[in-house]
Scaffold this motif. Structure first.
Motif, PDB file in Angstrom:
ATOM      1  N   MET A   1       0.842  -1.184   0.000  1.00 26.13           N
ATOM      2  CA  MET A   1       0.000   0.000   0.000  1.00 26.13           C
ATOM      3  C   MET A   1       0.884   1.243   0.000  1.00 26.13           C
ATOM      4  SD  MET A   1      -3.054   1.310   0.129  1.00 26.13           S
ATOM      5  CE  MET A   1      -3.338   3.079   0.034  1.00 26.13           C
ATOM      6  N   LYS A   2       0.669   2.123  -0.940  1.00 21.78           N
ATOM      7  CA  LYS A   2       1.432   3.359  -0.999  1.00 21.78           C
ATOM      8  C   LYS A   2       0.814   4.381  -0.045  1.00 21.78           C
ATOM      9  CE  LYS A   2       3.082   6.920  -4.196  1.00 21.78           C
ATOM     10  NZ  LYS A   2       3.028   7.426  -5.588  1.00 21.78           N
ATOM     11  N   ILE A   3       1.588   4.799   0.941  1.00 16.86           N
ATOM     12  CA  ILE A   3       1.079   5.747   1.931  1.00 16.86           C
ATOM     13  C   ILE A   3       1.192   7.183   1.427  1.00 16.86           C
ATOM     14  CG2 ILE A   3       1.294   6.561   4.312  1.00 16.86           C
ATOM     15  CD1 ILE A   3       2.479   3.813   5.005  1.00 16.86           C
ATOM     16  N   GLN A   4       2.253   7.476   0.698  1.00 16.99           N
ATOM     17  CA  GLN A   4       2.431   8.819   0.129  1.00 16.99           C
ATOM     18  C   GLN A   4       1.211   9.176  -0.719  1.00 16.99           C
ATOM     19  OE1 GLN A   4       5.305  10.880   0.441  1.00 16.99           O
ATOM     20  NE2 GLN A   4       4.155  12.472  -0.619  1.00 16.99           N
ATOM     21  N   GLY A   5       0.548  10.265  -0.367  1.00 19.53           N
ATOM     22  CA  GLY A   5      -0.608  10.723  -1.113  1.00 19.53           C
ATOM     23  C   GLY A   5      -1.911  10.027  -0.764  1.00 19.53           C
ATOM     24  N   SER A   6      -1.874   9.092   0.189  1.00 20.91           N
ATOM     25  CA  SER A   6      -3.081   8.355   0.559  1.00 20.91           C
ATOM     26  C   SER A   6      -3.997   9.202   1.442  1.00 20.91           C
ATOM     27  CB  SER A   6      -2.707   7.064   1.294  1.00 20.91           C
ATOM     28  OG  SER A   6      -2.103   7.370   2.549  1.00 20.91           O
ATOM     29  N   ILE A   7      -5.213   8.703   1.629  1.00 17.89           N
ATOM     30  CA  ILE A   7      -6.187   9.331   2.527  1.00 17.89           C
ATOM     31  C   ILE A   7      -6.588   8.275   3.545  1.00 17.89           C
ATOM     32  CG2 ILE A   7      -8.450  10.428   2.715  1.00 17.89           C
ATOM     33  CD1 ILE A   7      -8.086  11.376  -0.175  1.00 17.89           C
ATOM     34  N   ALA A   8      -6.436   8.591   4.828  1.00 18.75           N
ATOM     35  CA  ALA A   8      -6.588   7.583   5.873  1.00 18.75           C
ATOM     36  C   ALA A   8      -7.569   8.016   6.952  1.00 18.75           C
ATOM     37  CB  ALA A   8      -5.233   7.291   6.509  1.00 18.75           C
ATOM     38  N   LEU A   9      -8.112   7.016   7.629  1.00 17.57           N
ATOM     39  CA  LEU A   9      -8.958   7.212   8.806  1.00 17.57           C
ATOM     40  C   LEU A   9      -8.399   6.355   9.930  1.00 17.57           C
ATOM     41  CD1 LEU A   9     -11.515   7.924  10.483  1.00 17.57           C
ATOM     42  CD2 LEU A   9     -12.682   6.058   9.274  1.00 17.57           C
ATOM     43  N   VAL A  10      -8.232   6.958  11.100  1.00 14.51           N
ATOM     44  CA  VAL A  10      -7.768   6.236  12.287  1.00 14.51           C
ATOM     45  C   VAL A  10      -8.839   6.349  13.359  1.00 14.51           C
ATOM     46  CG1 VAL A  10      -5.964   6.013  14.048  1.00 14.51           C
ATOM     47  CG2 VAL A  10      -5.375   6.855  11.752  1.00 14.51           C
ATOM     48  N   THR A  11      -9.267   5.232  13.924  1.00 20.48           N
ATOM     49  CA  THR A  11     -10.214   5.280  15.037  1.00 20.48           C
ATOM     50  C   THR A  11      -9.449   5.412  16.350  1.00 20.48           C
ATOM     51  OG1 THR A  11     -10.306   2.881  15.407  1.00 20.48           O
ATOM     52  CG2 THR A  11     -11.794   3.803  13.736  1.00 20.48           C
ATOM     53  N   GLY A  12     -10.080   6.052  17.329  1.00 17.55           N
ATOM     54  CA  GLY A  12      -9.423   6.270  18.609  1.00 17.55           C
ATOM     55  C   GLY A  12      -8.149   7.074  18.464  1.00 17.55           C
ATOM     56  N   ALA A  13      -8.225   8.140  17.653  1.00 16.00           N
ATOM     57  CA  ALA A  13      -7.009   8.854  17.247  1.00 16.00           C
ATOM     58  C   ALA A  13      -6.677  10.066  18.108  1.00 16.00           C
ATOM     59  CB  ALA A  13      -7.149   9.304  15.792  1.00 16.00           C
ATOM     60  N   ASN A  14      -7.381  10.249  19.195  1.00 17.52           N
ATOM     61  CA  ASN A  14      -7.152  11.454  19.996  1.00 17.52           C
ATOM     62  C   ASN A  14      -6.001  11.318  20.984  1.00 17.52           C
ATOM     63  OD1 ASN A  14      -8.858   9.542  21.279  1.00 17.52           O
ATOM     64  ND2 ASN A  14      -9.530  11.059  22.776  1.00 17.52           N
ATOM     65  N   ARG A  15      -5.528  10.096  21.225  1.00 19.43           N
ATOM     66  CA  ARG A  15      -4.435   9.917  22.191  1.00 19.43           C
ATOM     67  C   ARG A  15      -3.773   8.571  21.971  1.00 19.43           C
ATOM     68  NH1 ARG A  15      -6.951   7.816  27.766  1.00 19.43           N
ATOM     69  NH2 ARG A  15      -8.799   6.763  26.966  1.00 19.43           N
ATOM     70  N   GLY A  16      -2.695   8.340  22.716  1.00 18.39           N
ATOM     71  CA  GLY A  16      -2.045   7.040  22.730  1.00 18.39           C
ATOM     72  C   GLY A  16      -1.604   6.559  21.362  1.00 18.39           C
ATOM     73  N   LEU A  17      -1.858   5.294  21.099  1.00 20.43           N
ATOM     74  CA  LEU A  17      -1.417   4.693  19.847  1.00 20.43           C
ATOM     75  C   LEU A  17      -2.145   5.286  18.654  1.00 20.43           C
ATOM     76  CD1 LEU A  17       0.338   2.610  18.418  1.00 20.43           C
ATOM     77  CD2 LEU A  17      -1.451   0.902  18.853  1.00 20.43           C
ATOM     78  N   GLY A  18      -3.433   5.606  18.810  1.00 19.82           N
ATOM     79  CA  GLY A  18      -4.163   6.216  17.696  1.00 19.82           C
ATOM     80  C   GLY A  18      -3.552   7.532  17.267  1.00 19.82           C
ATOM     81  N   LEU A  19      -3.146   8.329  18.235  1.00 21.36           N
ATOM     82  CA  LEU A  19      -2.464   9.585  17.937  1.00 21.36           C
ATOM     83  C   LEU A  19      -1.149   9.318  17.218  1.00 21.36           C
ATOM     84  CD1 LEU A  19      -2.085  12.663  18.235  1.00 21.36           C
ATOM     85  CD2 LEU A  19      -1.202  12.235  20.549  1.00 21.36           C
ATOM     86  N   ALA A  20      -0.420   8.293  17.680  1.00 16.43           N
ATOM     87  CA  ALA A  20       0.852   7.937  17.026  1.00 16.43           C
ATOM     88  C   ALA A  20       0.620   7.474  15.592  1.00 16.43           C
ATOM     89  CB  ALA A  20       1.557   6.847  17.829  1.00 16.43           C
ATOM     90  N   PHE A  21      -0.443   6.726  15.352  1.00 22.06           N
ATOM     91  CA  PHE A  21      -0.776   6.314  13.987  1.00 22.06           C
ATOM     92  C   PHE A  21      -1.044   7.531  13.097  1.00 22.06           C
ATOM     93  CE2 PHE A  21      -2.310   1.908  15.396  1.00 22.06           C
ATOM     94  CZ  PHE A  21      -1.255   1.257  14.787  1.00 22.06           C
ATOM     95  N   ALA A  22      -1.812   8.479  13.610  1.00 21.68           N
ATOM     96  CA  ALA A  22      -2.125   9.676  12.826  1.00 21.68           C
ATOM     97  C   ALA A  22      -0.853  10.454  12.488  1.00 21.68           C
ATOM     98  CB  ALA A  22      -3.110  10.555  13.596  1.00 21.68           C
ATOM     99  N   LYS A  23       0.034  10.603  13.467  1.00 17.50           N
ATOM    100  CA  LYS A  23       1.301  11.287  13.227  1.00 17.50           C
ATOM    101  C   LYS A  23       2.134  10.542  12.198  1.00 17.50           C
ATOM    102  CE  LYS A  23       1.893  13.419  17.814  1.00 17.50           C
ATOM    103  NZ  LYS A  23       2.687  13.377  19.082  1.00 17.50           N
ATOM    104  N   ALA A  24       2.202   9.213  12.320  1.00 18.32           N
ATOM    105  CA  ALA A  24       3.016   8.415  11.414  1.00 18.32           C
ATOM    106  C   ALA A  24       2.499   8.499   9.979  1.00 18.32           C
ATOM    107  CB  ALA A  24       3.046   6.960  11.883  1.00 18.32           C
TER     108      ALA A  24
END
Length: 234
Positions: A1-24
């Motif tokens: 999966m090409k992440i560059q230019g992708s559009i993503a949704l992360v659940t539970g993204a306000n803190r912890g691992l979800g926040l880290a996923f959003a940053k990554a």
């Protein structure tokens, strides 16, 4: 999966691992990241789009599938835990139901709602955050382990059903992660950033499963031992 230019949704993204996923995702070049949370006002990461999303609420999930109809990556990260023993007469059954509602049925609801979205956008990827506790149970993790074992089986089944539409289904297994969920435990913990980074690598490489830390690798490797790891753990 090409992440560059992708559009993503992360659940539970306000803190912890979800926040880290959003940053990554942002660091890896995603062009848009939706950050789902029960209370979107708690999402403070610059560069993401907060959305109201309780994965146990059918209306929230349906609305998210409309709002986020352009996504090609969905990360099912939201999860809860409970120390209540399975055989606790007062709350054992209720605690198990609560965990299954989020950790299993929440993933199923999101996957069901977003499978057509991913198909319409070329296949994309579904990432399910599981655990080394998908494979064994510790003294206080009975209900959590049940929910994660079920979510692992669900992930494997979803992979079969989504293969024809070209959707990569990635299972992420890790041990304790340094988040609020296990802040009370005195045990080795991986950093959320490390787990998120390893997940991005696996996603980009087209992997189907990632053992994101030493704990996950050790537990799965112990399946070949005598007795197997899940039998030897008290």
């Amino acid at each position: 999966m090409k992440i560059q230019g992708s559009i993503a949704l992360v659940t539970g993204a306000n803190r912890g691992l979800g926040l880290a996923f959003a940053k990554a995702l942002l660091d890896a070049g995603a062009s848009k990241v939706y950050a789902g949370a029960r209370d979107p006002s708690t999402v403070t990461l610059p560069g993401v789009i907060p959305i109201k999303l309780d994965v146990t609420n059918a209306q929230d999930v349906a609305a998210a599938a409309i709002t986020c109809a352009d996504v090609d990556i969905v990360i099912n990260n939201a999860g809860i835990t409970s120390p209540t023993p399975l055989l606790d007469k007062q709350d054992g059954a209720a605690a198990l139901r609560r965990l299954l509602e989020t950790n299993l049925h929440g993933i199923h609801a999101m996957s069901q709602a977003f499978a057509p979205v991913l198909k319409a956008n070329g296949g994309g990827a579904l990432v399910n955050m599981l655990s080394a506790l998908s494979w064994l149970s510790l003294g206080t993790t009975g209900a959590y382990s049940v929910s994660k074992a079920a979510a692992w089986a669900l992930t494997n089944s979803l992979r079969n059903e989504l293969r024809a539409q070209g959707t990569q289904v990635l299972a992420v297994h890790a041990g304790y992660i340094d988040t609020d969920m296990v802040s009370h435990l005195d045990a080795p913990k991986s950093s959320p950033a490390d787990i998120a980074g390893r997940t991005m690598q696996a996603l980009a490489a087209g992997e189907l499963e990632v053992l994101a830390d030493d704990t996950a690798r050790r537990v799965k490797g112990g399946f070949g031992a005598t007795p197997s790891a899940y039998l030897a753990t008290a």
